[in-house]
Design an enzyme around this catalytic site. Sequence first.
Site: not given
Lengths: 396, 396
Positions: A159, A194, A196-197, A200
Site C-alpha cells: 500500500t 495505522s 494495518y499499514h 504491510k
Amino acid sequence: MSHVLILGGDGYLGWPTAMYFSARGYKVTVVDNYFRRHVCDELDVGMLYSLPTLVERAKIWYEKTGHEIKVVIGDLTDPELMRSLFTGDKLRYQWSIGERFSGSPETVIHYAEQPSAPYSLMNYKTANFTLSNNLIVTNNLMFAVKDLSRDTHIIKLGTMGEYGTPNIDIEEGWIDIKHKGREDKFLFPRQSGSIYHTSKIMDTDLLWFGCRVWNLKVTDLMQGPVYGVETEESKIDSRLKTIFNYDELFGTIVNRFIAQAVIGYPLTVYGKGGQTRGYLNIKDTLQCVHLAEKNPAKPKELKIYNQIMETFTVNELAKLTEQAGQDLGYNVTIKNIENPRVELEEHYYNPSYKGMQELGVKPHYLTKDSMIEMFKLVIEHKHQIKEEAIFRGIKW
Amino acid sequence: MSHVLILGGDGYLGWPTAMYFSARGYKVTVVDNYFRRHVCDELDVGMLYSLPTLVERAKIWYEKTGHEIKVVIGDLTDPELMRSLFTGDKLRYQWSIGERFSGSPETVIHYAEQPSAPYSLMNYKTANFTLSNNLIVTNNLMFAVKDLSRDTHIIKLGTMGEYGTPNIDIEEGWIDIKHKGREDKFLFPRQSGSIYHTSKIMDTDLLWFGCRVWNLKVTDLMQGPVYGVETEESKIDSRLKTIFNYDELFGTIVNRFIAQAVIGYPLTVYGKGGQTRGYLNIKDTLQCVHLAEKNPAKPKELKIYNQIMETFTVNELAKLTEQAGQDLGYNVTIKNIENPRVELEEHYYNPSYKGMQELGVKPHYLTKDSMIEMFKLVIEHKHQIKEEAIFRGIKW
C-alpha cells in the site's frame, strides 16, 4: 496456460482478479476464509448488496463463460493449508470440476490480508488479529515457496500508506542514500498511519528478506485506495459484482462518498481535507496485477511499483462527488468533521508512479462522468444503505 | 522508589536485570513463560549448568538480600495477562511477599522475545512462532500502556542486527535524508539477516507508530551480541547465575567459543570470519538499561541507542579466545567452516554508539583477562558440555 493462485479470492479485489485471469485463459485457484464477510456480519457493517458465496460465484462464472475457477475455503494462517496448495497433499476443493492443476502455481497473488486501517485500530484484539493474520499468511506463503516451489512468482499487494507522507519525493520502493561520503541503496523509508499499514511495512520487510536469502521472486504493488465496482467480467452477470462496502471500516473513500451523497448524508471530510493520496480504478488494479504477472521479478529481486494513476486531496474528491451528485439532481453537502485519525491534514506529497505506465497500463481517470456511472449503481441499491453504518467514530 | 516491570524476566538478560534493579531499591516484578528453558529441553540444547526455577531464584534472592522480586508465570501473548499487570485484575503471582505494588509500573523493560536467529530459521513453525510471539507481546504491551498507563516508559531491547551491514555509517536509529532538494528525518534504513532480526525491525516500527499516534515514551536499545555471565548480584550466591548456553541456537558467540575451546572442539568460524559486529559485556547491558530508565524518552519520542561498546570481527574473537585458552594451557584450534548463513563475510561496518557513553556508561572491554575469567567459570562446569549440542548445522 499458467496457473495463478489467488489468496483472498473472495475479497473486493480478489474476486475480480480471479475472473480477469480466468477470462484470459489462465488456470485459476482461489482461497479464502470469508473473513471479510464474517466481520461485516458481526459488526453489522454496510454492504450495498448481498453476495453469492464464492462457490456460487464460481458456478455462475462457469455457467456463463465455460471457465473454471477452483475454490478452496480455509484459513491461510494454517501453514499446512498453504503448503497443500503447492503439494496437493490433503487439499480439499470446495468447488472444482477437473483434477488438481498439475505442479505448483507459477504465480501467487496475495490479497489474503485484513485490509482496513480503522478495523486494525478498533481495539487490541483487532490490532493483534491484523498483525498476526497478515504476517503469518505472508510468512506461510514465503516458506511454502522457499521449501516447495522457488520458481513461483509472488505478487503481493502493498500500500502507498507504507510510505506515509514524507517531506521528500516518494520513489518507487527504493532510494539511493548518500551519507558522509558513502552510498548504498535501501528500501524507501516508511512510516505509516495505522496498524494495518504498519503490518504491510512488515510484510515488505519479510518478503525482502526472502528475496535476499532464498532468491525468491517478489513483486510488491504499493497501491493507493481503489474505487469502482464494475469490471469487464462482472458485467457478464449482475451476481458477479464484487463486494461494495460504504461504511467507515471497509468502504474506500470514493465508494463511501457516493453512498453518502445518494442518501443525503453529508460527505464526512476528516479535518481540513488536505490529505493527498494516490487513487486508482478497480479496472486498473486488474491491469496492473496482470502486467506484474507478465513481467515477473527475477530471482533475488523485490520489484516495487507505486500502483496509483493520479492524486487527489480529500477536498477534491468531495467536490467531485458533489458535482456528480448535483448533475443527477442530488443536493450534496460536505461536512468537515474533527479528524478521528492522527495524520497530517496538509502536507507535501509527490509520489513517483512511472513503472506501471512504462509497462503499458492504460489508466481510467476519475472524472465526473465515471463518478456518475458509479452513482447509478449505488442508486439502484439505495434502499439497502443503512445510514448508521456509515460513521462509527473509530478514533486513533 | 519506582516500579520496574520486566517482561521475559527468566532470560539471559532478564534475570540479571531483575536483580540489578532490585538491589538498587526498585520495586521489581518479573514475568516469564519459561519459553527459553522449555525449548532448550525440547531441542536438547546445551546449558552449562541447570538453573533453579524463577520462583526459587526469587526466594534465594530474598533470603540473601531481603529484597523482593515478585514473580508472575504466564504467556504475554495473552493480552489479558499483559493488561492485568497494569490493572491488577485477576493477576496471580507465582511468588510474592506483600501486596501488589500500587498503580502501574513506571517502567517496563521488554525482553519477552524469542531471541535466536537460528531458532527463527529452523523451519516454518519456528519462524511463525518468532514472528507472532515477538509482535503480539510487543503489541499487547503497546496497547496496555496506551489504554491504561500512558506515562509508563517502555524500554525495548532491539538489536544492531536490524541495521544489517550497510555500506554507509550506521547512526543511532535516525538519519536525515536529503533527496532532490528536500529533506526529512527517518528511522535509519534496516535490513536484517534473519527472521528473528526482522521481527525486531517490525517491533521498532510498531512502537514508533505508538509514539507518533499516542504520545508513548519508548526507548529502543539496539544491542549487539552480549557475552559474560557474572554480574555484581550473581556473585552473591552461585545459584543466582544467569543461563549459559553454549550451543548454536542460543549461545552467543563469545560464550560459545569459550565452551568450544574448553572441550577441545575447534572454534567454528563461519566462512571467512570477516563479519564485524558490535559487542558488549552483560554488565554493560545492565548499566545501559539502568541509564535508559533514569533518562526516559519524552512523550512522542522514540529514543534509540546503539548499545555496543566495541566492534570485533569473528576472526578477532576467535584469536582472542585462542590466546586466552593458550594461557590456561588449552590447545585451541580455529576452523573456518562453510557459512551456514547468508551474510557478507567482509563488509564495511562503522556504527555510531556515542549515546550511552554520553549518559555515562563505563564500558567493560573484552580482553584476554576478562576472557580468562569466563574460561574459569566454564571450566568448572566442563563435564556438563555436550559436544553434539554445539553445532547443528541450521542453514539459511
